[in-house]
Design a protein around this motif. Structure first.
Motif, mmCIF file in Angstrom:
data_model
loop_
_atom_site.group_PDB
_atom_site.id
_atom_site.type_symbol
_atom_site.label_atom_id
_atom_site.label_comp_id
_atom_site.label_asym_id
_atom_site.label_seq_id
_atom_site.Cartn_x
_atom_site.Cartn_y
_atom_site.Cartn_z
ATOM 1 N N THR A 1 73.539 -62.023 -39.332
ATOM 2 C CA THR A 1 72.190 -61.445 -39.361
ATOM 3 C C THR A 1 72.247 -59.983 -39.791
ATOM 4 O OG1 THR A 1 71.612 -62.854 -37.490
ATOM 5 C CG2 THR A 1 70.104 -61.043 -37.982
ATOM 6 N N PRO A 2 71.405 -59.598 -40.735
ATOM 7 C CA PRO A 2 71.380 -58.175 -41.092
ATOM 8 C C PRO A 2 71.052 -57.293 -39.877
ATOM 9 C CG PRO A 2 70.234 -59.460 -42.741
ATOM 10 C CD PRO A 2 70.522 -60.393 -41.599
ATOM 11 N N TRP B 1 67.405 -56.462 -38.536
ATOM 12 C CA TRP B 1 66.601 -57.329 -37.666
ATOM 13 C C TRP B 1 67.081 -57.277 -36.233
ATOM 14 C CZ3 TRP B 1 62.346 -57.894 -40.006
ATOM 15 C CH2 TRP B 1 62.332 -57.913 -41.406
ATOM 16 N N GLU C 1 64.329 -56.379 -33.668
ATOM 17 C CA GLU C 1 63.870 -57.473 -32.810
ATOM 18 C C GLU C 1 64.584 -57.527 -31.470
ATOM 19 O OE1 GLU C 1 64.052 -61.042 -35.172
ATOM 20 O OE2 GLU C 1 62.644 -60.270 -36.667
ATOM 21 N N GLN C 2 65.908 -57.310 -31.488
ATOM 22 C CA GLN C 2 66.633 -57.407 -30.221
ATOM 23 C C GLN C 2 66.600 -56.087 -29.457
ATOM 24 O OE1 GLN C 2 67.823 -59.541 -32.723
ATOM 25 N NE2 GLN C 2 67.209 -61.212 -31.374
ATOM 26 N N TYR D 1 58.509 -65.274 -34.850
ATOM 27 C CA TYR D 1 58.350 -64.690 -36.190
ATOM 28 C C TYR D 1 58.152 -65.783 -37.228
ATOM 29 C CZ TYR D 1 60.144 -60.552 -33.873
ATOM 30 O OH TYR D 1 60.304 -59.489 -33.014
ATOM 31 N N GLY E 1 63.464 -65.473 -34.977
ATOM 32 C CA GLY E 1 63.587 -64.164 -35.613
ATOM 33 C C GLY E 1 63.175 -64.253 -37.078
ATOM 34 N N TYR E 2 62.862 -63.094 -37.666
ATOM 35 C CA TYR E 2 62.446 -63.104 -39.068
ATOM 36 C C TYR E 2 63.550 -63.645 -39.963
ATOM 37 C CZ TYR E 2 61.527 -61.609 -43.835
ATOM 38 O OH TYR E 2 61.356 -61.606 -45.199
ATOM 39 N N TRP E 3 64.777 -63.216 -39.717
ATOM 40 C CA TRP E 3 65.885 -63.605 -40.593
ATOM 41 C C TRP E 3 66.093 -65.121 -40.575
ATOM 42 C CZ3 TRP E 3 68.075 -62.005 -44.661
ATOM 43 C CH2 TRP E 3 69.321 -62.509 -45.065
#
Lengths: 166, 740
Positions: free
Chosen positions: A19-20, A23, A27-28, B257, B300-302
């Motif tokens: 995961t980039p 995010w 998000e976390q 998301y 999540g978005y990803w």
């Protein structure tokens, strides 16, 4: 499980390591000052520091942050409590318009000044060319970087700005 | 596809209403009690619709405009606080909530009369049709460079002055002294004779009981304390340390998301989806099919983004998958040749006679492409449908309109939709149309938990409401002295403002009109709207007219502007500051352009260097007359911004259409101007004192023609198609088909 330091605090996250980082931060860790703009390292809105180096968080996998020291705009300083000289200069020069790209702009500028305290215009061009501002605040960004670097600048924001009465 | 009527009404309404609307902002009687519950907290009193006072004597200005970077909220505060004599340091603002009661009084329904019927005295002054339209449109729009020149002039100043007058009346009554003996300053009222001094807050409750005066007295310019001063913008500190809240920064408990793909061919529909591969991806909660789009909802978005790439949607392209930029321009060419449904914008003098008598005729065709807005913040919204209501978190240019759009899409009563508006990471016209917020609401309606819908940059680029592509055809007749005696212009597709294709120059015979040539490409307002195209066309072609007669383009313009001293003044100021006429070395060039838009005049001189075909834009000198600069630094910032936005488009901007869909997808193939390419920009302000004009858009139209004229000056190549990147300037381009 990835363990890394963000703004001086150790974080442990259980997220797919591919995961980039953008995010994960947003998000976390709820660090939303770092922005999503393009997803392919074209615009610089997601610029953060890893061990002091500017990187684009939208293409940096979480895995590469393992054990590293990450700084975001929130960790650079806060206006209410000890702003970074660049943040103060951004206010003094009235840089932001929509403001969306400015976290990334400031992070790129901070990395520049950290290694080059007296940048030339060409140095600024090189360091900042990866950050797009659609509001077109480039001239003010340049002045703010010079102001923060302690260089003489022509003040752009002047309350007594002279206007011609026709 | 229809016109964007909402905005058209907005701008024409300003013209229709004009000065007649002064004083109307507060005329609908005693409304504060109805509005107070919407905006006041404990220890606060709503003095009139647009201003409240706290028990601590702090003033809060209620601003019916959203912030997309233009800084209007601070400027509007300045206008109200100045008229009210409020203490600036203790004055703050809040954005008006998205309730019908806070529809934009100064621009729409509320501005004219609120819910009240039209008082008979005003009937002759109000365009009845305009009133009916605005009433149904739920206007709370930010656009049209209108915040200061309508809301500020007709709303904020009046509200501030009225509040001051109401507080004075309350103090006079409490102290039993004549109002004329009282003075105000920094949110205090003083009575010198009795040596009394008290804060505004002491009289707030009594003032709030009063009916606001219909025509409060406004300050003459010489008495301005805050207007005309470059006060720091109040939104800026939060934008330097990551604390500013954009819509994408919203986080709700249990929020998920989503990301989405709409039919790539505009107007297409979703036929079918194979969701099996996507559904089994980690974190994926649901693959949702909409009428014309498919979305993935995930943790999540990803995860949503990765899974969306694995959905295999089949689209019904409605037979539109053969359309390309080439076919569109061929269609434009054909409709211009045929004069399809040509309608006149302006017909003056004997055009045919002038061409028959002409010594020389100059002709040219110009083209500009579709443009995306490419706001830094891709469109996004968070929606939550629960307990029979829908809550929306979004950054948009028309909160009230968006709220109504969501209510309609979900078949809810409008009272059951709550909209929380946020800072916009750029707007430029894109965030005036609610397409994406409807998607978010539809997704939330299906998954029944808070959903944050985020478009990828690719979706944002390929599903925009684009600045329309246009072709424009010109013919000018010159007499034996080389002076233009006729101007003929036909172009495809008119939107607004209506005056955009008109020229300020004294040419006796003119025939300007538009033909119909609709396409399937969705369009919308883009910073400066039709001025963005016509500014380039007309200000380039007048340069061609000058070149045809070996006239200096600045001198010819000046001559053709005789009798227009404001136009001449901005043109002269820009030319003087740019040292127009001084020699430049080989490979360098200067170009000039003038454009009146949104009530403001802007002249620009651009200097370029062309080396080995590479153009660098070195310097832009702008002169602007916006009537009065409420915040000179704010106006300067908007002119700089408008120039960079327009320069990006002139150099690089191009959305091409292939197989019925947009080709470009991200900043690698839809370039934006960067720091190393940005010119030095110098802005010079003239306060002519005429009716106040706009700031956000007027900087944009003049940069493309000034640039193209500078390139001609440097290279001899006349740029008749944008963007400039399609030209090979290593040699002199003569024919249009050499471009691209």
């Amino acid at each position: 499980m990835t363990t890394f330091t963000v703004n001086g605090t150790q974080q442990v996250v259980e997220v797919d390591p591919a995961t980039p980082l953008l995010w994960v931060l947003r998000e976390q860790l709820q660090l939303t000052g770092t922005k999503f703009g393009c997803g392919m390292a074209q615009c610089g809105a997601c610029t953060i520091h890893i061990n002091g180096q500017p990187v684009r968080a939208c293409v940096t996998p979480l895995a590469s942050a393992q054990g590293q020291d990450v700084t975001t705009i929130e960790g650079l300083g806060s206006v209410a409590n000890n702003p970074h000289p660049l943040q103060q200069a951004w206010i003094d020069e009235q840089v932001p318009q929509c403001g969306y790209c400015q976290s990334g702009q400031i992070m790129s500028a901070a990395a520049l000044l950290a290694k080059n305290p007296e940048p030339t215009d060409a140095d600024i061009d090189t360091a900042m060319a990866g950050n797009i501002c659609r509001c077109g605040t480039y001239g003010r960004i340049r002045k703010a970087i010079k102001r923060a670097a302690g260089q003489a600048v022509v003040q752009n924001f002047d309350p007594s700005l002279e206007v011609q009465h026709g | 596809m229809g016109k964007w009527t909402r905005r058209a009404v907005l701008t024409t309404g300003v013209v229709a209403g004009g000065g007649l609307l002064v004083g109307v902002a507060l005329r609908m009687g005693h409304r504060a009690p109805k509005l107070a519950p919407l905006v006041t907290g404990a220890d606060e009193t709503l003095v009139n619709a647009w201003v409240k006072l706290g028990a601590d004597n702090a003033t809060t200005v209620i601003v019916p405009h959203s912030e997309m970077g233009q800084g209007a909220q601070t400027a509007l505060m300045q206008m109200l606080a100045d008229e009210m004599d409020a203490d600036w340091d203790t004055t703050t603002f809040m954005e008006a909530p998205a309730f019908d009661e806070y529809a934009n009084y100064a621009m729409g329904k509320g501005f004219i009369l609120g819910d009240a019927p039209i008082p008979s005295v005003l009937v002759p002054t109000v365009d009845g049709l305009f009133f009916q339209i605005t009433k149904s449109m739920h206007l709370q729009v930010t656009g049209g460079s209108a915040s200061i020149r309508t809301t500020g002039v007709y709303g904020m100043r009046i509200a501030g002055s009225a509040a001051r007058q109401m507080l004075l009346s309350a103090a006079a009554s409490a102290w039993q002294v004549p109002v004329g003996e009282l003075a105000t300053s920094h949110s205090y009222i003083t009575h010198e004779a009795s040596n009394r001094r008290a804060p505004y807050s002491e009289f707030a409750a009594a003032a709030a009981e009063m009916t606001p005066p219909a025509t409060p007295k406004l300050k003459p310019m010489k008495d301005f304390q805050l207007m005309g001063k470059s006060v720091p913008r109040r939104d800026i500190p939060a934008k330097v340390d990551g604390t500013a809240q954009f819509a994408m920064d919203v986080s709700l408990p249990d929020m998920v998301y989503a990301t989405i793909q709409r039919a790539p061919v505009f107007g297409g529909k979703l036929k079918s989806v194979d969701a099996s591969a996507a559904s089994s991806q980690p974190g994926v909660l649901e693959v949702v099919s909409l009428d014309n789009a498919v979305a993935v909802v995930a943790q999540g978005y990803w995860q949503a983004r990765q899974a969306l790439a694995k959905v295999s949607p089949q689209w019904d392209t409605q037979g539109l998958d053969k359309v390309s930029s080439e076919s569109i321009f061929a269609q434009f060419e054909g409709d211009l040749d045929a004069g399809t449904e040509r309608k006149s914008d302006l017909a003056a003098g004997d055009v045919a006679g002038a061409f028959a008598a002409a010594d020389q005729v100059v002709t040219a065709d110009y083209r500009v492409p579709y443009l995306a807005h490419a706001c830094m913040e891709p469109v996004n919204a968070t929606a939550w449908v629960h307990d029979g209501i829908c809550e929306i978190w979004v950054g948009c240019q028309n909160p009230l309109g968006f709220k109504h759009a969501v209510a309609e899409a979900l078949s809810l009563d409008v009272e059951d939709v709550t909209l929380h508006n946020h800072f916009m990471g750029g707007g430029f016209g894109r965030k005036a149309s609610p397409d994406w917020v409807i998607q978010a609401a539809q997704l939330a309606d299906k998954v029944r938990r808070p959903v944050q819908l985020v478009w990828s940059r690719e979706e944002d680029m390929r599903q925009d409401n684009y600045r329309p592509a246009i072709q424009s055809r010109f013919r000018a007749a010159l007499n034996a002295q080389g002076k233009p005696i006729a101007w003929e212009n036909s172009y495809v597709d008119k939107h607004e403002p209506a005056e955009a294709p008109l020229i300020p120059y004294a040419i006796a015979a003119q025939d300007i009109g538009h033909v119909s040539s609709p396409t399937h490409v969705p369009f919308g307002p883009w910073r400066s709207v039709d001025h963005s195209q016509h500014g380039f066309f007309t200000e380039s072609f007048i340069d061609e007219v000058a070149a045809a007669s070996d006239a200096d383009p600045f001198e010819l313009r000046l001559e053709l502007l005789s009798g227009k001293p404001r136009h001449q003044a901005v043109l002269k100021l820009a030319a003087e500051q740019a040292e127009w006429g001084t020699p430049l070395p080989k490979g360098r060039g200067r170009g000039i352009a003038l454009q009146e838009s949104f009530g403001s005049l802007v002249a620009q001189v651009v200097e370029v260097t062309v080396v080995d075909g590479n153009v660098s834009v070195d310097r832009v000198v702008a002169a602007v007359d916006a009537g009065f600069a409420v915040s000179p630094d704010g106006l300067t910032a908007q002119i700089e911004s408008g120039i960079v936005y327009g320069l990006t488009a002139a150099l690089y901007g191009e959305i091409t259409i292939d197989d019925g869909a947009a080709v470009q997808s991200n900043f690698h193939d839809y370039q934006a101007l960067r720091m190393n390419e940005a010119p030095t920009i110098e802005t010079h302000i003239i306060n002519s004192g005429v009716a106040w004009g706009g700031a956000g858009e007027p900087g944009t139209p003049g940069i493309a023609p000034a640039l193209a004229n500078a390139v001609f000056n440097a290279t001899g190549t006349r740029v008749r198609q944008l963007p400039l990147k399609n030209y090979d300037l290593r040699y002199r381009v003569e024919e249009q088909d050499e471009v691209g």
